[in-house]
Scaffold this motif. Structure first.
Motif, short mmCIF file in Angstrom:
data_model
loop_
_atom_site.label_atom_id
_atom_site.label_comp_id
_atom_site.label_asym_id
_atom_site.label_seq_id
_atom_site.Cartn_x
_atom_site.Cartn_y
_atom_site.Cartn_z
N ILE B 56 10.61 -13.36 25.24
CA ILE B 56 10.94 -14.55 26.13
C ILE B 56 9.88 -15.33 26.31
O ILE B 56 8.75 -15.26 26.08
N ILE B 58 8.78 -19.02 28.86
CA ILE B 58 9.15 -20.06 29.67
C ILE B 58 8.22 -21.10 29.67
O ILE B 58 7.91 -21.91 30.43
N LEU B 107 1.98 -8.04 25.08
CA LEU B 107 2.75 -8.45 26.20
C LEU B 107 4.20 -8.21 26.26
O LEU B 107 4.68 -8.31 25.12
N VAL B 110 8.55 -9.19 31.55
CA VAL B 110 8.02 -10.33 32.46
C VAL B 110 6.66 -10.80 32.26
O VAL B 110 6.21 -11.86 32.50
N TYR B 111 5.95 -9.74 31.84
CA TYR B 111 4.46 -10.16 31.56
C TYR B 111 4.39 -11.36 30.67
O TYR B 111 3.72 -12.24 30.76
N LEU B 114 5.43 -14.37 32.18
CA LEU B 114 4.48 -15.05 33.28
C LEU B 114 3.62 -15.89 32.22
O LEU B 114 2.89 -16.53 32.66
N ALA B 115 3.07 -15.00 31.45
CA ALA B 115 1.93 -15.55 30.53
C ALA B 115 2.26 -16.87 29.86
O ALA B 115 1.59 -17.93 29.83
N PHE B 117 4.77 -19.02 31.05
CA PHE B 117 4.74 -19.61 32.13
C PHE B 117 3.40 -20.48 32.58
O PHE B 117 3.03 -21.65 32.96
N ALA B 118 2.40 -19.60 32.38
CA ALA B 118 1.00 -20.09 32.64
C ALA B 118 0.64 -21.06 31.62
O ALA B 118 0.10 -22.06 31.99
N VAL B 121 2.43 -24.55 32.68
CA VAL B 121 1.42 -25.10 33.82
C VAL B 121 0.29 -25.55 33.30
O VAL B 121 -0.11 -26.66 33.79
N SER B 122 -0.41 -24.89 32.73
CA SER B 122 -1.81 -25.33 32.25
C SER B 122 -1.98 -26.49 31.23
O SER B 122 -2.87 -27.49 31.52
#
Lengths: 235, 318, 337
Positions: B56, B58, B107, B110-111, B114-115, B117-118, B121-122
């Motif tokens: 996955i 994000i 990973l 979910v991990y 979220l990674a 997703f990071a 954001v970054s």
């Protein structure tokens, strides 16, 4: 004659697979009844149908009440304690928390019940703060029994209590079940692969074959029955 | 994306409609249709990663940002041909995708979500820090801008090419390896699929698609690459599009692209909520409702229709 | 069975029982960090001030991270709308105050509203998709994110709102170090609410049933626990924690606007993952660690300017994940084939 639990023509499906094809059985109050059969005969599904963990049709009557569409939460409240395959232990919680959950549907203090249970399983007292997942298989089976008994059930459903345990432990567990039955009047419906020990314990027994009751009767008679001897007792 | 006569026919029809569409549309609507094409490419890329290799992400907005900035900067500094910048965006994002795919190996679930997703954001924060080269919050303006018709042609041509490439890739050995990994990593390894290679490859390909989409996305905003345009919401939109699309169907991806490409614009005109912010209410509500009604996405819906159709003759039999 | 004992393992074996649990890399690292903070605070007033401010901020991250973890443990889903739900409830407090309630009246009324809000969201939006697929639930929470953001902006507008401050502007001086009342108040409220929730889960029958429902839903049903109801209540408590985080975050930013919780949600994600997603204690510790760390790095490392705070937080997160893929406090789960 009307028993505590009566099943008439109960059917159940897992998706397209029909697991029960019309099972009828009866459990008298205060007795131990065994359900025998090969893998896939529908033993576990029978228990699941009673507790409502699987959708079923047919007539299910417990203490005069129709179980109909009741789910496991509701049958537990009626006083049916189901110890499933794999024992249903809350591995991440402590022994004491497991016991408390056993009495979840009851109000008030459970100390007295716990004391009663500890009379049968004295070792549990020392382990009350231990995580249940760290117990051995036999200990977990006993914890499951203890948890079910704290609930003061009117009917105990036991799924393969001997599974994966050493013979010594199996004897021990069946001794405790018998004691609970004799002293406390606990009614038990037990599913077993080990027909030998189950027929010793139970007064009556049912033999399931592909989702139907193939044979039923007092344990004495079944033990003498030729096909039972050949298929399940092995002599 | 199974090759079948019906599938081929619908693909040809879809292609023909898309080719003729610009002649029927105003310039504004050509721009919108081009935007749908951009989302189509990005969602197709995410579908390869999630639908086929089971990983996955994000964070695809981050790759879109990198692709977009590549185009804007190359055009600003070297007046490079825009098509060339798109190829460059593809290459850069492919390599970066491989790089991101490496830690992703460790990973899962979910991990990984979220990674990535990071990442989403970054990455948009970087232009703010390195403002001399990346233009800060003002963004980077490309030297050339394009018309809506050019953009329409470019994005749908790119979409068609990338679709065929994906089909070729997934049809054969690589596709089988991806699917094996998705279904069970352990089983795939024991039948000889080299996990690290295929998992990073899926990330690279997927990121490359997002890079091209980002490049076109920037051209769609008058060649202006800005950090705000590539916020977290963009990554979430791609994810929503992929979920609406469902897995493994051309029509699903088209529906998903149309959903995220058009719905915010359409919901702006819903009179019920009135104000300028009503569009988020309508869009959010529809996203929720679509998932409640079609949890398997559009592809799942189509599959159910197909099953119904297949079942009917059988039940008609005496 | 012969096993090769590593040297740290041998060292650990020779220690008394109570110490043995502590001699592991993670607790040791945390202890070292605490010592570092204490010594630093004793040596430098500035450092002490930054540490306390970081702690206050960290507990806000920790509260929201704990809300995420509560839901993750029960439904294996990350609630992307958690921050927006917190933001919406903060607007409820704003509305109540503007209707004439005092700050603390509004505070507690808001917690009640938040609980109901959480329960309703679970029952109406989450329960119908819960048994379909994880991705569907995640997308629903993403939709809720957009929806709630839109609703709040539509109702209250995107402009900045001002709320009365819950804590005074007083600054306490202890041995030359200035502690802002606001930081201390934030710290107190957040820590108290986390402790109360912990006590609820640890000591009450409801808490036990909620844990059982989250950990083993099938077994919980068999003992009569109404699992669906417990999940809804879990969402309610998560929303309450979020509301606390929102209400404490607002004074730190001085203004209320719809984007209030968006950066905080991201830090809470990082904190939750850092702690291991399955571990409530980990989420809180992760949040606090992140808050302190970012504050100190922001103060003393020139390169990490405010634009780089988020990327830097996530870089740390990535490094931690690569070393310990299940987070600092997570247990690696053995997956059955």
């Amino acid at each position: 004659m009307s028993g505590l639990l009566e099943l008439r023509d109960v059917e159940a499906h897992y998706g397209p697979v029909q697991a029960l094809r019309g099972v009828s059985l009866e459990v008298e109050e205060g007795t131990i009844v065994a359900v025998l059969g090969a893998n896939g005969a529908g033993k576990t599904t029978t228990l699941r149908a009673i507790s409502g963990t699987v959708r079923r049709t047919g007539e299910l009557r417990f203490a005069g009440q129709e179980l109909g569409r009741l789910g496991p939460e509701d049958t537990a409240r009626l006083g049916i304690a189901h110890v499933p395959e794999g024992r249903g232990t809350f591995a991440e919680l402590t022994v004491w928390e497991n016991l408390r959950l056993g009495a979840y549907t009851r109000r008030g203090s459970i100390r007295e019940d716990v004391q009663r249970v500890l009379a049968y399983f004295p070792w549990l007292d020392d382990r009350r703060h231990q995580e249940a997942g760290t117990l051995s298989g036999g200990e977990q089976q006993m914890l499951a029994l203890a948890r079910a008994f704290v609930a003061r059930p009117r009917l105990l459903l036991l799924d393969e209590p001997s599974l994966g345990l050493a013979p010594v432990l199996v004897t021990e567990i069946f001794r405790i079940i018998r004691e609970l039955n004799e002293r406390e009047g606990l009614t038990v419906l037990v599913v077993e692969q080990n027909a030998h020990i189950a027929l010793q314990l139970a007064a009556t027994a049912y033999v399931l074959e592909v989702g139907r009751v193939a044979l039923a009767g007092p344990s004495e008679e079944l033990r003498a029955h030729e096909s039972v001897r050949k298929s399940y007792l092995g002599y | 994306m199974k090759p079948s006569a019906v599938g081929l026919a619908t693909t040809v029809v879809a292609g023909a409609v898309l080719a003729l569409l610009p002649f029927a549309l105003s310039s504004y609507h050509q721009g919108l249709a081009a935007q749908v094409g951009v989302y189509f490419i990005a969602i197709l890329g995410l579908n390869i990663l999630t639908g086929y290799s089971g990983q996955i992400s994000i964070g695809h907005g981050a790759f879109m940002a990198i692709g977009g900035y590549t185009t804007a900067i190359m055009s600003r500094d070297h007046r490079t041909n825009l098509i060339l910048t798109m190829l460059m965006a593809l290459a850069i994002c492919f390599v970066l995708g491989l790089v991101v795919g490496l830690p992703a190996l460790r990973l899962s679930g979910v991990y990984l979500a979220l990674a990535t997703f990071a990442l989403a954001v970054s990455v948009p924060q970087l232009p703010l820090k390195f403002s001399t080269f990346l233009g800060g919050s003002n963004g980077v303006q490309s030297a050339e801008t394009v018309t809506h018709r050019w953009l329409y042609g470019a994005s749908w041509t790119a979409a068609a090419i990338l679709f065929v490439l994906a089909w070729l890739l997934l049809r054969g050995r690589t596709g089988r390896a991806f699917r094996a990994i998705r279904d069970s990593e352990i089983a795939a390894t024991s039948s000889g699929v080299r996990l690290p290679i295929y998992k990073t490859l899926a990330f690279g390909v997927s990121a490359a698609y997002a890079g091209v989409a980002g490049s076109l996305y920037v051209l769609g905003t008058n060649g202006f690459a800005q950090p705000n345009e590539f916020g977290v919401l963009l990554s979430l939109q791609i994810l929503v599009g992929a979920a609406v699309a469902g897995l493994g169907s051309l029509w699903g991806v088209l529906a998903g692209a149309a959903f995220v490409g058009l719905l915010p614009t359409i919901s702006k005109d819903v009179p019920l909520v009135g104000s300028a912010h009503g569009q988020d209410v309508v869009f959010g509500l529809i996203v929720v409702l679509v998932m409640l009604l079609l949890p398997q996405g559009f592809a799942g819906f189509l599959a159910r229709l197909a099953r119904l159709r297949a079942a009917r003759p059988a039940s008609d039999r005496p | 069975m012969a096993t090769v004992e590593t040297r740290p393992a041998r060292l650990r074996r020779d220690l008394p029982q109570w110490l043995r649990a502590l001699v592991r890399p993670v607790p040791l690292g945390l202890a070292a960090a605490c010592v570092f903070l204490v010594v630093g605070s004793l040596l430098s007033n500035d450092f002490a001030q930054q540490t306390v401010a970081g702690l206050a901020q960290g507990t806000i991250f920790g509260s929201l991270a704990l809300a995420l973890v509560l839901i993750y443990r029960a439904t294996e889903v990350i609630n992307f709308a958690q921050g927006e739900m917190a933001m919406a409830t903060t607007y409820v407090a704003y509305q109540l105050i503007s209707w004439g309630l005092s700050y603390w009246e509004a505070f507690f009324a808001t917690l009640v509203v938040a609980f109901v809000f959480g329960v309703v969201v679970q029952v109406v939006f989450i329960r119908p998709v819960q048994h379909t697929s994880v991705i569907a639930v995640v997308i629903v929470t993403v939709g809720l994110f957009i929806l709630i953001d839109g609703l709040v902006t539509w109702k209250w507008g995107a402009d900045l709102k001002f709320m009365p401050a819950p804590f005074g502007k007083t600054v306490y001086h202890v041995g030359g170090v200035a502690f802002a009342q606001q930081d201390l108040g934030t710290l107190l409220v957040s820590v108290l609410s986390v402790l109360l929730l912990w006590a609820l889960f640890r000591f009450t029958k409801l808490g036990l049933a909620m844990r059982a429902a989250a950990l083993r839903p099938a077994s919980a049903r068999l003992v009569g626990v109404r699992v669906d109801r417990m999940l809804a209540i879990g969402w309610g408590f998560a929303a309450v924690l979020g509301a606390v985080a929102g209400l404490m975050a607002e004074p730190a930013q001085y203004v209320l606007q719809p984007s209030l919780m968006q950066p905080i949600l991201l830090y809470a994600f990082a904190a939750a993952v850092l702690g291991g997603l399955e571990s409530p204690a980990g989420a809180v510790v992760g949040g606090i660690a992140l808050g302190v760390f970012l504050n100190l790095v922001g103060q003393y490392v020139g390169f990490v300017t405010s634009e780089l705070r988020l990327p830097f937080a996530f870089a740390v997160l990535l490094v931690v994940l690569l070393v310990k893929p299940a987070g600092l406090f997570g247990r690696a789960r053995v997956r059955r084939v």
